[in-house]
Design a protein around this motif. Sequence first.
Motif, short mmCIF file in Angstrom:
data_model
loop_
_atom_site.label_atom_id
_atom_site.label_comp_id
_atom_site.label_asym_id
_atom_site.label_seq_id
_atom_site.Cartn_x
_atom_site.Cartn_y
_atom_site.Cartn_z
N PRO A 104 27.55 -8.16 7.62
CA PRO A 104 26.78 -9.20 6.93
C PRO A 104 27.11 -9.23 5.44
O PRO A 104 27.41 -8.20 4.84
N THR A 105 27.03 -10.41 4.87
CA THR A 105 27.37 -10.56 3.44
C THR A 105 26.52 -9.67 2.53
O THR A 105 27.07 -9.08 1.59
N PRO A 106 25.20 -9.54 2.75
CA PRO A 106 24.43 -8.63 1.88
C PRO A 106 24.95 -7.19 1.92
O PRO A 106 24.96 -6.51 0.89
N LEU A 107 25.38 -6.74 3.10
CA LEU A 107 25.93 -5.39 3.21
C LEU A 107 27.26 -5.30 2.47
O LEU A 107 27.56 -4.29 1.81
N GLY A 163 26.53 -5.07 -1.07
CA GLY A 163 25.96 -3.75 -1.35
C GLY A 163 27.02 -2.68 -1.52
O GLY A 163 26.97 -1.89 -2.47
N ILE A 164 28.01 -2.65 -0.63
CA ILE A 164 29.02 -1.59 -0.74
C ILE A 164 30.00 -1.87 -1.88
O ILE A 164 30.53 -0.94 -2.51
N MET A 165 30.22 -3.14 -2.20
CA MET A 165 31.05 -3.45 -3.36
C MET A 165 30.37 -2.97 -4.64
O MET A 165 31.00 -2.37 -5.51
N GLY A 166 29.06 -3.20 -4.73
CA GLY A 166 28.30 -2.71 -5.88
C GLY A 166 28.31 -1.19 -5.94
O GLY A 166 28.40 -0.60 -7.03
N ALA A 185 19.56 3.09 -3.74
CA ALA A 185 18.11 3.15 -3.67
C ALA A 185 17.48 1.84 -4.12
O ALA A 185 16.56 1.30 -3.47
N LEU A 186 17.97 1.28 -5.23
CA LEU A 186 17.43 0.01 -5.73
C LEU A 186 17.75 -1.14 -4.78
O LEU A 186 16.91 -2.03 -4.59
N ALA A 187 18.95 -1.13 -4.19
CA ALA A 187 19.32 -2.20 -3.26
C ALA A 187 18.43 -2.18 -2.02
O ALA A 187 17.97 -3.23 -1.55
N VAL A 191 34.99 3.46 2.27
CA VAL A 191 33.55 3.16 2.33
C VAL A 191 33.31 2.05 3.35
O VAL A 191 32.35 2.09 4.13
N ALA A 192 34.18 1.04 3.36
CA ALA A 192 34.05 -0.05 4.32
C ALA A 192 34.18 0.47 5.74
O ALA A 192 33.44 0.04 6.64
N ILE A 193 35.10 1.40 5.97
CA ILE A 193 35.28 1.97 7.30
C ILE A 193 34.03 2.70 7.75
O ILE A 193 33.53 2.51 8.86
N VAL A 194 33.49 3.56 6.88
CA VAL A 194 32.31 4.36 7.23
C VAL A 194 31.09 3.47 7.45
O VAL A 194 30.43 3.53 8.49
#
Length: 245
Positions: free
Chosen positions: A94-97, A100-103, A149-151, A231-234
Amino acid sequence: MADAETVVAPAAKKNADLPVRIASAVVMLAIAGVALWRGGLVLDGFLAVAGLVVFGEYVRLASRIAPDPARMSAAVLTGALYIGWAAFALIVMPTPLLIGIMGLVICTDTGAYFTGRALGGPKIAPRISPSKTWAGLAGGMAAAGIWTALAVLFGGYLISAIGPTGPSLGEALRITNVGFAALAGAALAVVAQAGDFYESWLKRRAGVKDSSRLIPGHGGLFDRVDGLLPVAIVVGTLWALGAGS
């Protein structure tokens, strides 16, 4: 006098490159921002093209390392699995995820950079990446933990808005596990740094500074997303397993 010139010259060159680096960064952010804003096939196509570019840069590095065709073939297959898995995970999540990982990766890099410069200290692996310190890793983990945590808390706040009482910070804290999110973010920061080290190791073995010269002042696209790939893989795999169950 010669020593002074030797010290000043690299600094002057770095400052001269700064406008180019800033302009390139603005262009990269604009392209990524438009792709995220449009979403759908535009975003999927952007991620697929980015994955192909990174794979091409990986093959370039492998071609300078592999001593024979057999090992080159093995390296290409390894890169296809590594980069293809990461690109596919980014496309299907999903785009929010994705945001999130880009941030998280950006926070990891930023926290590691400033903490490492401020505190210095022992290097993690000086032969692979001389600039990486244990203090920087700790700073990156802290920044990633705070971001995650904030996300998660923000997500809980949005969910609470659906309820009868409307948006509530207290409800967001009740329905989320902020502490676990912080620990997960810190752990993923280590994963991101591992990806950074992996690409640095490849470049060391290939005898090059950057994966390519695609982005003025920044090197190649692989140099920009080396921490994002693992990170994307995990995260993508864990998300897929959770969605499947």
